[in-house]
Design a protein around this motif. Structure first.
Motif, PDB file in Angstrom:
ATOM      1  N   LYS A 106       0.821  -1.208   0.000  1.00 38.94           N
ATOM      2  CA  LYS A 106       0.000   0.000   0.000  1.00 38.94           C
ATOM      3  C   LYS A 106       0.857   1.261   0.000  1.00 38.94           C
ATOM      4  O   LYS A 106       2.067   1.218   0.242  1.00 38.94           O
ATOM      5  N   GLN A 113      -3.795   3.360   1.335  1.00 40.79           N
ATOM      6  CA  GLN A 113      -4.551   2.988   0.153  1.00 40.79           C
ATOM      7  C   GLN A 113      -3.825   1.890  -0.619  1.00 40.79           C
ATOM      8  O   GLN A 113      -2.596   1.901  -0.722  1.00 40.79           O
ATOM      9  N   SER A 155     -10.845   9.753  -1.267  1.00 35.20           N
ATOM     10  CA  SER A 155      -9.931   8.712  -0.793  1.00 35.20           C
ATOM     11  C   SER A 155      -8.479   9.057  -1.106  1.00 35.20           C
ATOM     12  O   SER A 155      -7.572   8.682  -0.365  1.00 35.20           O
ATOM     13  N   TYR A 156      -8.267   9.796  -2.199  1.00 36.11           N
ATOM     14  CA  TYR A 156      -6.909  10.132  -2.625  1.00 36.11           C
ATOM     15  C   TYR A 156      -6.595  11.610  -2.418  1.00 36.11           C
ATOM     16  O   TYR A 156      -5.759  12.187  -3.109  1.00 36.11           O
TER      17      TYR A 156
END
Length: 342
Positions: free
Chosen positions: A92, A221, A255-256
């Motif tokens: 990740k 992530q 999320s990013y």
């Protein structure tokens, strides 16, 4: 391994926002919990909260209170090291951000990573720059230097109270990158172990008495095509802006968020003419590396001023006459100017 030289590294970076933080006298005289003196929440409303927190080590002089690390709460007699509660997975990418609550002073305060072979008690009675003293850790100092295997290299500005320090670790590629007030400082190291059997933890160390560091977000992530595609898109601000207007992509972009974090700067950090409520999309670390290399030998050029400040000085006011064609031309000019900068 890569490191950036900064001609302005002797200038201390201002805080991220204009909120008031406790003075050294406030901290020294306060009988309760030092974090209670701070009410600032600027920059904390991002990301997806905390996916990990700090680990309380037995008999350590780094006390964990929720998201806060309080180093040497009575007095300092050496270097205390704190680490995250869980290792960072090998498949990740990881990003976490910390706020400096108190003024930093003394031998060193460092942010970084280390393996499970780091002895957290090794320098309990010694004042040293603990992270990066050997091959088991990598650190970024409040003095603006990075360290690994005992080698210190110039990297960015000095910083202290009120600043946000971000760390981006790509365990799939072995890259380590630091952020200061949401601006990437470029890739610091490319030799981070990618072996899944090597356990790597977030770490912070301090020699300063009553120094406080707060974890404000942490995210991990999976290394997917989606993440890499978004990583490529952040290099094209105009395309990124189009994506932001698509309702179906909002959750994915959230999320990013750390690949293009929102920026808010203190009025003390730049010219008073600037519109300090603006948000900017950060260029990639590779672009920033090239920009800094271009001006490396110039002692009278402020890199950050050259890249960012002039863009904010362009007035975007609508003319009194209501001339829509004139207003459109101004916006077109600004778009072109930002595209040139980024």
């Amino acid at each position: 391994m890569l490191a950036l030289s900064n001609t302005n590294q002797d200038l201390r970076c201002p805080g991220f926002c204009d909120c008031r933080f406790p003075s050294c006298i406030d901290v020294a005289n306060h009988k309760g919990s030092i974090p209670d003196l701070v009410t600032c929440k600027c920059g904390e409303e991002t990301g997806n909260g905390l996916q990990w927190q700090w680990h309380q080590e037995h008999d350590s002089d780094a006390h964990i209170v929720g998201r806060d690390i309080i180093f040497h709460p009575t007095y300092s007699q050496g270097t205390a090291i704190a680490r995250g509660e869980q290792p960072l997975q090998h498949d990740k990418v990881h990003f976490w951000e910390m706020r400096v609550i108190t003024a930093l002073a003394g031998t060193d305060v460092m942010f970084g990573i280390g393996t499970d072979n780091v002895n957290l008690q090794q320098f309990k009675f010694h004042f040293v720059s603990a992270l990066g003293t050997n091959a088991q850790s990598w650190g970024y100092s409040y003095n603006g230097k990075i360290q690994h295997c005992g080698d210190q290299l110039p990297y960015g500005q000095k910083f202290s109270q009120g600043c946000l320090v971000g760390i981006y670790l790509d365990r799939t590629r072995g890259h380590l990158e630091f952020y200061l007030n949401r601006r990437s400082l470029g890739i610091a190291y490319t030799n981070i172990p990618t072996d899944p059997h090597v356990k790597i933890y977030p770490m912070v160390c301090s020699t300063a008495a009553k120094s406080v560091i707060r974890l404000i977000n942490s995210t991990s992530q999976s290394d997917t095509l989606q993440l890499r595609a978004f990583q490529a898109l952040v290099k094209q601000p105009e395309k990124l802006d189009e994506l932001r207007r698509m309702p179906g992509l909002k959750s994915i972009m959230q999320s990013y968020w750390f690949l293009a974090p929102p920026v808010r700067y203190s009025r003390c950090s730049t010219d008073q003419e600037l519109d300090l409520g603006d948000e900017a999309v950060l260029p990639s670390s590779k672009i920033r590396l090239n920009r800094k290399q271009k001006y490396r030998d110039s002692d009278d050029v402020n890199i950050d001023e050259d890249l960012y400040a002039n863009a904010h000085k362009i007035a975007l006011r609508r003319p009194d006459s209501g001339d829509e064609e004139y207003a459109a031309s101004i916006h077109e000019f600004c778009d072109e100017y930002f595209h040139y900068l980024l």
